[in-house]
Design a protein around this motif. Structure first.
Motif, short mmCIF file in Angstrom:
data_model
loop_
_atom_site.label_atom_id
_atom_site.label_comp_id
_atom_site.label_asym_id
_atom_site.label_seq_id
_atom_site.Cartn_x
_atom_site.Cartn_y
_atom_site.Cartn_z
N ILE A 46 49.47 14.22 -29.99
CA ILE A 46 48.35 15.09 -29.62
C ILE A 46 48.84 16.49 -29.22
O ILE A 46 48.20 17.49 -29.53
CB ILE A 46 47.48 14.45 -28.51
CG1 ILE A 46 46.10 15.09 -28.50
CG2 ILE A 46 48.13 14.53 -27.16
CD1 ILE A 46 45.06 14.27 -27.76
N GLY A 88 48.02 20.01 -31.09
CA GLY A 88 47.41 21.07 -30.29
C GLY A 88 48.25 22.32 -30.11
O GLY A 88 47.89 23.18 -29.30
N THR A 105 43.68 28.02 -25.54
CA THR A 105 42.59 27.05 -25.38
C THR A 105 42.90 26.13 -24.21
O THR A 105 44.04 25.67 -24.06
CB THR A 105 42.42 26.23 -26.68
OG1 THR A 105 42.20 27.12 -27.76
CG2 THR A 105 41.26 25.26 -26.57
N SER A 144 41.79 20.55 -21.82
CA SER A 144 40.73 19.57 -22.09
C SER A 144 40.11 19.79 -23.47
O SER A 144 39.83 18.84 -24.20
CB SER A 144 39.67 19.62 -21.01
OG SER A 144 39.08 20.92 -20.95
N GLU A 145 39.93 21.04 -23.85
CA GLU A 145 39.37 21.36 -25.18
C GLU A 145 40.37 21.04 -26.28
O GLU A 145 39.99 20.52 -27.32
CB GLU A 145 38.94 22.82 -25.24
CG GLU A 145 38.41 23.28 -26.58
CD GLU A 145 37.12 22.59 -27.01
OE1 GLU A 145 36.73 22.78 -28.18
OE2 GLU A 145 36.50 21.86 -26.21
N ARG A 146 41.65 21.34 -26.04
CA ARG A 146 42.68 21.00 -27.04
C ARG A 146 42.70 19.50 -27.28
O ARG A 146 42.73 19.05 -28.43
CB ARG A 146 44.07 21.44 -26.55
CG ARG A 146 44.32 22.90 -26.62
CD ARG A 146 45.80 23.23 -26.47
NE ARG A 146 46.50 22.54 -25.42
CZ ARG A 146 46.69 23.01 -24.19
NH1 ARG A 146 46.21 24.20 -23.86
NH2 ARG A 146 47.38 22.32 -23.31
N ASP A 147 42.70 18.72 -26.22
CA ASP A 147 42.75 17.27 -26.36
C ASP A 147 41.50 16.75 -27.06
O ASP A 147 41.58 15.86 -27.92
CB ASP A 147 42.89 16.60 -24.99
CG ASP A 147 44.26 16.86 -24.35
OD1 ASP A 147 45.15 17.37 -25.07
OD2 ASP A 147 44.42 16.53 -23.18
N ARG A 148 40.35 17.30 -26.73
CA ARG A 148 39.10 16.87 -27.37
C ARG A 148 39.13 17.14 -28.87
O ARG A 148 38.79 16.29 -29.68
CB ARG A 148 37.91 17.58 -26.73
CG ARG A 148 36.55 17.07 -27.25
CD ARG A 148 35.40 17.97 -26.81
NE ARG A 148 35.43 19.28 -27.43
CZ ARG A 148 35.10 19.53 -28.72
NH1 ARG A 148 34.72 18.54 -29.49
NH2 ARG A 148 35.14 20.75 -29.19
N ARG A 149 39.59 18.33 -29.24
CA ARG A 149 39.62 18.72 -30.65
C ARG A 149 40.69 17.97 -31.41
O ARG A 149 40.51 17.65 -32.58
CB ARG A 149 39.84 20.22 -30.78
CG ARG A 149 38.62 21.02 -30.31
CD ARG A 149 38.88 22.51 -30.30
NE ARG A 149 39.26 23.00 -31.62
CZ ARG A 149 39.73 24.20 -31.84
NH1 ARG A 149 39.88 25.03 -30.84
NH2 ARG A 149 40.05 24.58 -33.05
#
Length: 72
Positions: A51, A55, A63, A66-71
């Protein structure tokens, strides 16, 4: 071909289009950051998780984690 798509090698003839735009008309850094692909083998950072490797570009762009992990 991948090297021409991300302008590591510039085409000597013809046109390479990404999203309908000639790659030679785009800033190389912006172009590379807009393309979604993940290096394999020697391009991966062995000390990072999958991940985190996915990312890397969002991290470079600032970024939030939290947004990197979500994407990713």
């Amino acid at each position: 071909m991948l090297k021409m798509i991300n302008r590591l090698i510039e085409p000597t003839s013809g046109t390479v289009l990404v999203d309908g735009v000639d790659v030679l008309q785009r800033d190389p850094v912006e172009l590379r950051r807009s393309i979604g692909y993940v290096f394999q083998g020697v391009g991966l950072f062995p000390h990072l998780s999958v991940i985190d490797n996915v990312g890397i570009v969002p991290w470079l762009l600032g970024t939030a984690a939290s947004e990197r992990d979500r994407r990713a």
